[in-house]
Scaffold this active site. Structure first.
Site, PDB file in Angstrom:
ATOM      1  N   HIS A 164      46.113  81.115  83.065  1.00 33.58           N
ATOM      2  CA  HIS A 164      45.237  82.213  82.658  1.00 33.58           C
ATOM      3  C   HIS A 164      45.149  83.193  83.822  1.00 33.58           C
ATOM      4  O   HIS A 164      45.110  82.769  84.981  1.00 33.58           O
ATOM      5  CB  HIS A 164      43.841  81.676  82.315  1.00 33.58           C
ATOM      6  CG  HIS A 164      43.035  82.625  81.506  1.00 33.58           C
ATOM      7  ND1 HIS A 164      42.354  83.677  82.057  1.00 33.58           N
ATOM      8  CD2 HIS A 164      42.833  82.709  80.167  1.00 33.58           C
ATOM      9  CE1 HIS A 164      41.756  84.351  81.098  1.00 33.58           C
ATOM     10  NE2 HIS A 164      42.033  83.796  79.943  1.00 33.58           N
TER      11      HIS A 164
ATOM     12  N   ASP B 183      43.774  78.334  74.166  1.00 40.41           N
ATOM     13  CA  ASP B 183      44.733  78.136  73.078  1.00 40.41           C
ATOM     14  C   ASP B 183      45.286  76.714  73.019  1.00 40.41           C
ATOM     15  O   ASP B 183      45.943  76.358  72.046  1.00 40.41           O
ATOM     16  CB  ASP B 183      45.907  79.112  73.225  1.00 40.41           C
ATOM     17  CG  ASP B 183      45.497  80.516  72.823  1.00 40.41           C
ATOM     18  OD1 ASP B 183      44.674  80.618  71.897  1.00 40.41           O
ATOM     19  OD2 ASP B 183      45.974  81.470  73.433  1.00 40.41           O
TER      20      ASP B 183
HETATM   21  N1  ACO Z   1      53.560  77.364  82.633  1.00 35.99           N
HETATM   22  C1  ACO Z   1      54.223  77.225  83.806  1.00 35.99           C
HETATM   23  N2  ACO Z   1      53.993  77.990  84.893  1.00 35.99           N
HETATM   24  C2  ACO Z   1      53.056  78.936  84.763  1.00 35.99           C
HETATM   25  C3  ACO Z   1      52.316  79.134  83.577  1.00 35.99           C
HETATM   26  C4  ACO Z   1      52.612  78.291  82.493  1.00 35.99           C
HETATM   27  N3  ACO Z   1      51.963  78.422  81.330  1.00 35.99           N
HETATM   28  N4  ACO Z   1      51.471  80.147  83.737  1.00 35.99           N
HETATM   29  C5  ACO Z   1      51.654  80.585  84.984  1.00 35.99           C
HETATM   30  N5  ACO Z   1      52.604  79.847  85.609  1.00 35.99           N
HETATM   31  C6  ACO Z   1      53.098  80.005  86.991  1.00 35.99           C
HETATM   32  C7  ACO Z   1      54.055  81.201  87.059  1.00 35.99           C
HETATM   33  O1  ACO Z   1      55.379  80.836  86.821  1.00 35.99           O
HETATM   34  C8  ACO Z   1      53.829  81.690  88.461  1.00 35.99           C
HETATM   35  O2  ACO Z   1      54.549  80.854  89.350  1.00 35.99           O
HETATM   36  P1  ACO Z   1      55.242  81.499  90.674  1.00 35.99           P
HETATM   37  O3  ACO Z   1      54.087  82.026  91.482  1.00 35.99           O
HETATM   38  O4  ACO Z   1      55.925  80.351  91.300  1.00 35.99           O
HETATM   39  O5  ACO Z   1      56.160  82.577  90.181  1.00 35.99           O
HETATM   40  C9  ACO Z   1      52.341  81.446  88.702  1.00 35.99           C
HETATM   41  O6  ACO Z   1      51.988  80.360  87.831  1.00 35.99           O
HETATM   42  C10 ACO Z   1      51.479  82.658  88.366  1.00 35.99           C
HETATM   43  O7  ACO Z   1      51.830  83.040  87.039  1.00 35.99           O
HETATM   44  P2  ACO Z   1      51.711  84.496  86.448  1.00 35.99           P
HETATM   45  O8  ACO Z   1      52.663  84.636  85.317  1.00 35.99           O
HETATM   46  O9  ACO Z   1      51.756  85.513  87.538  1.00 35.99           O
HETATM   47  O10 ACO Z   1      50.248  84.442  85.886  1.00 35.99           O
HETATM   48  P3  ACO Z   1      49.611  85.536  84.983  1.00 35.99           P
HETATM   49  O11 ACO Z   1      48.191  85.624  85.406  1.00 35.99           O
HETATM   50  O12 ACO Z   1      50.384  86.787  84.961  1.00 35.99           O
HETATM   51  O13 ACO Z   1      49.790  84.905  83.527  1.00 35.99           O
HETATM   52  C11 ACO Z   1      49.451  84.034  81.424  1.00 35.99           C
HETATM   53  C12 ACO Z   1      48.769  84.471  82.716  1.00 35.99           C
HETATM   54  C13 ACO Z   1      50.169  85.238  80.798  1.00 35.99           C
HETATM   55  C14 ACO Z   1      48.354  83.580  80.463  1.00 35.99           C
HETATM   56  C15 ACO Z   1      50.430  82.894  81.715  1.00 35.99           C
HETATM   57  O14 ACO Z   1      49.760  81.822  82.334  1.00 35.99           O
HETATM   58  C16 ACO Z   1      51.186  82.424  80.468  1.00 35.99           C
HETATM   59  O15 ACO Z   1      52.157  83.069  80.071  1.00 35.99           O
HETATM   60  N6  ACO Z   1      50.728  81.281  79.858  1.00 35.99           N
HETATM   61  C17 ACO Z   1      51.364  80.776  78.666  1.00 35.99           C
HETATM   62  C18 ACO Z   1      50.946  81.587  77.445  1.00 35.99           C
HETATM   63  C19 ACO Z   1      49.514  81.311  77.026  1.00 35.99           C
HETATM   64  O16 ACO Z   1      49.075  80.183  76.939  1.00 35.99           O
HETATM   65  N7  ACO Z   1      48.764  82.410  76.763  1.00 35.99           N
HETATM   66  C20 ACO Z   1      47.387  82.351  76.324  1.00 35.99           C
HETATM   67  C21 ACO Z   1      46.455  82.867  77.394  1.00 35.99           C
HETATM   68  S1  ACO Z   1      44.782  82.738  76.901  1.00 35.99           S
HETATM   69  C22 ACO Z   1      44.565  84.045  75.834  1.00 35.99           C
HETATM   70  O17 ACO Z   1      45.214  85.072  75.904  1.00 35.99           O
HETATM   71  C23 ACO Z   1      43.575  83.926  74.819  1.00 35.99           C
END
Ligand code: ACO
Length: 378
Positions: free
Chosen positions: A261, A315
């Site tokens: 998140h 989710d």
């Molecule tokens: N699985 C694996 N690794 C992850 C995940 C994940 N779900 N989420 C983040 N990371 C890792 C990234 O790869 C990144 O690693 P790095 O620093 O080595 O490159 C680090 O954690 C930071 O991730 P970001 O993508 O920069 O985090 P951001 O804040 O942009 O993303 C998001 C948040 C979009 C929700 C992301 O976690 C994601 O895509 N999750 C899966 C989709 C999901 O469940 N969405 C629902 C969110 S809740 C809602 O909208 C109601």
């Protein structure tokens, strides 16, 4: 002129001042108008919480009764909306059907008197009341059935489940569904709320505001993730496959759905509540092997990704709850929208109170002074 650093996704940049909800992502705290989500989930109802968000205070007994009454008697959709929905392709995604129907509703209420409290109240009531009816109607019509009329003797959530399944729901399932709506109703400046506020800032009508937010909510990085969680659990299929699946995702740098998140760096408090609700449902209606898979996923992801602050988000467990209620997977995000519409409307109202049209800037990184090349020379 002030020079600002460019932040992709506007990460960390305030887009509004708001008193609607508050998140502490380090401590895992979520409050609506200052009240903790855990307390609302235990003691409130969706409509009472919607009132709190939109009008800023918990309603008195009388105010709540009036609001519930208004919503109850505006649940029916116009036959022309129903006829329009009948023409939608059955294979279309219900979120697209909802977006189109919410926008079409605006055609019937073209008076746009944004300074009139009665217009604001009517719009709030009409949208909160009819969105569930539109979601249920599309579900039945795409199966070739006629939509079911709302039942005035059922409360908000029980009526939605009744319209969806054509039978009165179990009271525990209806209460759990209502709590799910409370948990999804609002969450500070997320993508769909930002979208709602940008649209609101042009002083367009609330139907356009909601339609634009529905479009934004549908993406798999936002509300659409709960559908993908179920797909993922089905693909994994057994507890033994969890570790290799996660390992593979990490090697491919693929996101694991339902985890992570932008704001929470601990377990999302809504996920904790939803997990307990899922357990109550399994206790009453039978165990689900997907819950074992989900728990194992939580353990393995924590082991591998806790250092990056990656934990279950809202989710992750919501899909399991809806699945146990027999709700089709592609309705999960429309159900999210049923709840979130009240949050968007609270932001619409707040935006109008101190409006300034959104007009950010950009950093141009294209070319200049390029001569036009005639088509035969390209
Ligand atoms: N699985 C694996 N690794 C992850 C995940 C994940 N779900 N989420 C983040 N990371 C890792 C990234 O790869 C990144 O690693 P790095 O620093 O080595 O490159 C680090 O954690 C930071 O991730 P970001 O993508 O920069 O985090 P951001 O804040 O942009 O993303 C998001 C948040 C979009 C929700 C992301 O976690 C994601 O895509 N999750 C899966 C989709 C999901 O469940 N969405 C629902 C969110 S809740 C809602 O909208 C109601």
């Amino acid at each position: 002129m002030m020079v600002c650093e460019y932040k992709p996704g506007l990460e960390g940049i305030p887009a509004a001042q708001s008193s609607i909800s508050y998140v502490d992502g380090q401590k895992g705290i979520l409050e609506y108008r200052g009240i903790r989500i855990e307390e609302l989930a235990e003691k409130s109802t969706f409509l009472e919480t919607a009132y709190l968000l939109i009008w800023g205070e918990l309603p008195s007994k009388e105010e709540l009764e009036v609001f519930e009454h208004e919503v109850r008697y505006h649940r029916r959709i116009k036959y022309r909306i129903r006829d329009m929905m009948k023409c939608f392709p059955e294979s279309g995604h219900p979120m697209d059907a909802l977006q189109a129907s919410a926008a079409a509703l605006g055609l019937f209420y073209s008076l746009r008197d944004l300074h009139n409290p009665a217009y604001i109240r009517d719009s709030v009531v009409r949208l909160i009341a009819t969105i569930p009816t539109m979601v249920a109607a599309f579900q039945l019509m795409r199966k070739g059935n006629d939509p079911v009329r709302p039942r005035d003797d059922l409360d908000y959530s029980a009526n939605f489940l009744y319209m969806l399944n054509e039978q009165e729901p179990d009271p525990l399932a209806a209460r759990i569904f209502d709590i799910c709506l409370i948990l999804h109703v609002e969450h500070t400046m997320n993508a769909s709320t930002f979208s709602a506020r940008v649209t609101a800032s042009t002083l367009t009508d609330p139907y356009a505001v909601v339609a634009s937010a529905v479009g934004t909510l549908g993406g798999p990085l936002h509300g659409g993730a709960n559908e993908e969680v179920i797909q993922m659990l089905e693909d994994i299929g057994s507890v033994d496959n969890v570790r290799p699946y996660i390992q593979d995702c990490l090697e491919r740098k693929a996101k694991i759905m339902g985890f992570g998140h932008r704001v929470y760096k601990v377990k999302d408090p809504r996920a904790t509540i939803l997990q307990k609700l899922a357990e109550q449902l399994f206790e009453k209606f039978g165990h689900d092997k997907f819950y074992d898979i989900a728990q194992e996923m939580e353990r393995v992801v924590e082991e591998k990704l806790a250092s990056k602050g990656i934990y279950p988000n809202v989710d992750f467990y919501s899909g399991l709850v809806y699945r146990k209620m027999g709700i089709p997977t592609d309705l999960f995000t429309p159900i999210f929208a049923i709840a979130r519409v009240a949050g968007w409307l609270a932001h619409w109202k707040e935006q109008l109170a101190e409006n300034r049209i959104f007009r950010p800037t950009q950093i141009y990184n294209g070319r200049h002074e390029i001569p036009y090349t005639p088509i035969e020379q390209r």
